[in-house]
Scaffold this motif. Structure first.
Motif, PDB file in Angstrom:
ATOM      1  N   THR A  28       0.820  -1.213   0.000  1.00 33.16           N
ATOM      2  CA  THR A  28       0.000   0.000   0.000  1.00 33.16           C
ATOM      3  C   THR A  28       0.853   1.262   0.000  1.00 33.16           C
ATOM      4  OG1 THR A  28      -0.180  -0.140   2.419  1.00 33.16           O
ATOM      5  CG2 THR A  28      -1.965  -1.095   1.123  1.00 33.16           C
ATOM      6  N   LEU A  29       2.022   1.213   0.632  1.00 29.05           N
ATOM      7  CA  LEU A  29       2.913   2.376   0.588  1.00 29.05           C
ATOM      8  C   LEU A  29       3.388   2.627  -0.838  1.00 29.05           C
ATOM      9  CD1 LEU A  29       4.342   4.531   2.318  1.00 29.05           C
ATOM     10  CD2 LEU A  29       6.269   2.970   2.531  1.00 29.05           C
ATOM     11  N   GLY A  30       3.693   1.549  -1.570  1.00 29.07           N
ATOM     12  CA  GLY A  30       4.163   1.708  -2.946  1.00 29.07           C
ATOM     13  C   GLY A  30       3.066   2.114  -3.909  1.00 29.07           C
ATOM     14  N   GLU A  34       0.713   5.545   1.151  1.00 31.54           N
ATOM     15  CA  GLU A  34       0.409   5.634   2.576  1.00 31.54           C
ATOM     16  C   GLU A  34       0.021   4.264   3.118  1.00 31.54           C
ATOM     17  OE1 GLU A  34      -2.802   8.380   3.121  1.00 31.54           O
ATOM     18  OE2 GLU A  34      -4.054   7.456   1.596  1.00 31.54           O
ATOM     19  N   ILE A  35       0.209   4.123   4.438  1.00 31.86           N
ATOM     20  CA  ILE A  35      -0.162   2.916   5.162  1.00 31.86           C
ATOM     21  C   ILE A  35      -1.186   3.311   6.220  1.00 31.86           C
ATOM     22  CG2 ILE A  35       0.645   1.072   6.686  1.00 31.86           C
ATOM     23  CD1 ILE A  35       3.460   1.516   5.456  1.00 31.86           C
ATOM     24  N   PRO A  58      -4.537  -3.976   8.291  1.00 32.39           N
ATOM     25  CA  PRO A  58      -4.275  -3.010   7.215  1.00 32.39           C
ATOM     26  C   PRO A  58      -5.575  -2.665   6.499  1.00 32.39           C
ATOM     27  CG  PRO A  58      -3.605  -5.215   6.536  1.00 32.39           C
ATOM     28  CD  PRO A  58      -4.028  -5.331   7.969  1.00 32.39           C
ATOM     29  N   ALA A  59      -5.810  -1.382   6.321  1.00 30.25           N
ATOM     30  CA  ALA A  59      -7.031  -0.916   5.664  1.00 30.25           C
ATOM     31  C   ALA A  59      -6.692  -0.338   4.298  1.00 30.25           C
ATOM     32  CB  ALA A  59      -7.728   0.137   6.517  1.00 30.25           C
ATOM     33  N   PRO A  60      -7.477  -0.640   3.263  1.00 29.92           N
ATOM     34  CA  PRO A  60      -7.242  -0.040   1.945  1.00 29.92           C
ATOM     35  C   PRO A  60      -7.400   1.478   2.028  1.00 29.92           C
ATOM     36  CG  PRO A  60      -8.795  -1.882   1.807  1.00 29.92           C
ATOM     37  CD  PRO A  60      -8.628  -1.568   3.262  1.00 29.92           C
ATOM     38  N   PRO A  61      -6.396   2.248   1.631  1.00 29.90           N
ATOM     39  CA  PRO A  61      -6.511   3.710   1.732  1.00 29.90           C
ATOM     40  C   PRO A  61      -7.732   4.270   1.008  1.00 29.90           C
ATOM     41  CG  PRO A  61      -4.230   3.084   1.348  1.00 29.90           C
ATOM     42  CD  PRO A  61      -5.038   1.832   1.206  1.00 29.90           C
ATOM     43  N   SER A  62      -8.154   3.621  -0.091  1.00 27.78           N
ATOM     44  CA  SER A  62      -9.311   4.127  -0.828  1.00 27.78           C
ATOM     45  C   SER A  62     -10.603   3.997  -0.022  1.00 27.78           C
ATOM     46  CB  SER A  62      -9.460   3.368  -2.150  1.00 27.78           C
ATOM     47  OG  SER A  62      -9.624   1.978  -1.923  1.00 27.78           O
ATOM     48  N   CYS A  63     -10.619   3.130   0.995  1.00 28.61           N
ATOM     49  CA  CYS A  63     -11.822   2.917   1.817  1.00 28.61           C
ATOM     50  C   CYS A  63     -11.802   3.736   3.098  1.00 28.61           C
ATOM     51  CB  CYS A  63     -11.969   1.432   2.165  1.00 28.61           C
ATOM     52  SG  CYS A  63     -12.157   0.347   0.739  1.00 28.61           S
ATOM     53  N   ILE A  97       0.963   6.123   8.226  1.00 31.01           N
ATOM     54  CA  ILE A  97       2.330   6.378   7.751  1.00 31.01           C
ATOM     55  C   ILE A  97       2.233   6.747   6.277  1.00 31.01           C
ATOM     56  CG2 ILE A  97       4.639   5.396   7.431  1.00 31.01           C
ATOM     57  CD1 ILE A  97       3.930   3.366   9.640  1.00 31.01           C
ATOM     58  N   ARG A  98       2.884   7.814   5.861  1.00 26.00           N
ATOM     59  CA  ARG A  98       2.672   8.266   4.478  1.00 26.00           C
ATOM     60  C   ARG A  98       3.884   8.976   3.907  1.00 26.00           C
ATOM     61  NH1 ARG A  98       0.866  13.913   4.458  1.00 26.00           N
ATOM     62  NH2 ARG A  98       0.892  14.717   6.583  1.00 26.00           N
ATOM     63  N   PHE A  99       3.932   8.985   2.569  1.00 28.20           N
ATOM     64  CA  PHE A  99       4.851   9.856   1.854  1.00 28.20           C
ATOM     65  C   PHE A  99       4.280  11.270   1.876  1.00 28.20           C
ATOM     66  CE2 PHE A  99       6.116   5.957  -0.730  1.00 28.20           C
ATOM     67  CZ  PHE A  99       7.326   5.815  -0.076  1.00 28.20           C
TER      68      PHE A  99
END
Length: 323
Positions: A28-30, A34-35, A58-63, A97-99
């Motif tokens: 998900t980070l790639g 973000e995580i 872990p949750a899908p960032p889109s959700c 956690i994110r870029f």
């Protein structure tokens, strides 16, 4: 070797192992930049501010949708929307956690966005290839005749032609045309198309965005063993080490360890002792370590300077010069 926090990371939830959790975080980070890890409590009332979670998911960032406090402009909560259900979480119940994203203060920026042109062109080329093999041995052509044909005749001839010649398994079949029909191909032969070069270029674009050397993508063209080792070492030093530091910062921050009761003064770090390309310089590190110690640098400080990774020595904060 044993600690409630390590146990949590080794067995984050009933459906995942620690390795699978790390894979999910890296993926998900790639892909999303973000995580998002949801922290679940053993109690129905939710996770306490200073409580170590029982599970990590872990949750899908889109959700995951964030809510911003209009006064402080900080994230005031999260909403997980999945399968038609909504679950609300407080800020401390989600580890984020994110870029850095210059266009969005609250969410991460995926490296894939910078490589989207290469990814899209490669995907379209793959779709074209799939359509080529699925539809016919030739990309296309026309059946012509000087005789007048009604609509039913045209459809019947076309259907009969496609049934006999469409799809890769029916390539090179002999065709017998009646009633003055002629077949004219207007296709570009696949062997003349520059798909291979184009897809290789797209791959290089994506690898460059992620900082991945060709050898890690199993591209071994004219790569000697020494060159491959150098590529892998640079990949670890310049790319993976930074990613590990980013994730460790997130885990050690207020989101997980910083507020948990009983973890004061503790922190997580990655064990890279099994990474062979990072151990090749151990001899050089020991050599520099000895030079610093002989120059009067305290043992513990010298070990930190060269990154030797050894435990502090009692009394090692005092430097001595040789007699």
């Amino acid at each position: 070797p044993s600690h409630p926090l390590l146990d949590l990371l080794k067995n984050p939830n009933p459906h995942m192992t620690g390795m699978q959790l790390r894979q999910a975080m890296a993926t998900t980070l790639g892909l999303d930049g973000e995580i998002l890890l949801v922290k679940e409590s053993a109690r129905e009332s939710g996770l306490g501010l200073r409580e170590l979670p029982k599970e990590l998911w872990p949750a899908p960032p889109s959700c995951m949708k964030h809510k911003v406090d209009p006064r402080t402009k900080l994230i005031a909560g999260w909403t997980l929307e999945i399968d038609g259900r909504k679950v609300e979480y407080l800020p401390h119940e989600v580890l984020h956690i994110r870029f850095w994203n210059p266009d969005d203060f609250y969410r991460g920026l995926a490296p894939l966005r910078a490589a989207m042109t290469g990814v899209t062109s490669d995907w379209l080329a793959g779709q074209y290839d799939a359509a080529f093999f699925r539809n016919s041995a030739d990309p296309g052509g026309v059946l012509t005749t000087e005789q007048p044909l009604v609509r039913e005749q045209r459809e019947r001839y076309q259907e009969a032609w496609e049934q006999r010649h469409q799809a890769a398994s029916r390539a090179s079949r002999v065709a017998v045309l009646a009633h003055g029909l002629k077949y004219q191909s207007f296709s570009t032969h696949r062997k003349d198309m520059q798909f291979l070069d184009g897809r290789q270029w797209s791959m290089k674009q994506v690898l460059a965005v992620y900082g991945v050397p060709p050898v890690e993508a199993t591209v071994y063209d004219e790569v000697a063993y020494n060159s491959a080792q150098v590529q892998r070492k640079l990949y670890w030093e310049n790319v993976l080490s930074s990613l590990l530091a980013l994730i460790a910062d997130g885990l050690n921050g207020n989101a997980l360890i910083g507020t948990a009761s009983g973890l004061e003064g503790m922190w997580l770090d990655w064990d890279t002792s099994a990474v062979s390309v990072l151990q090749e310089d151990l001899g050089e590190k020991i050599k520099h370590y000895g030079e610093l110690v002989r120059g009067g640098v305290p043992l513990n400080e010298a070990a930190r300077r060269v990154g030797l990774g050894i435990a502090e020595i009692e009394g090692g904060d005092v430097g001595y010069l040789p007699a």
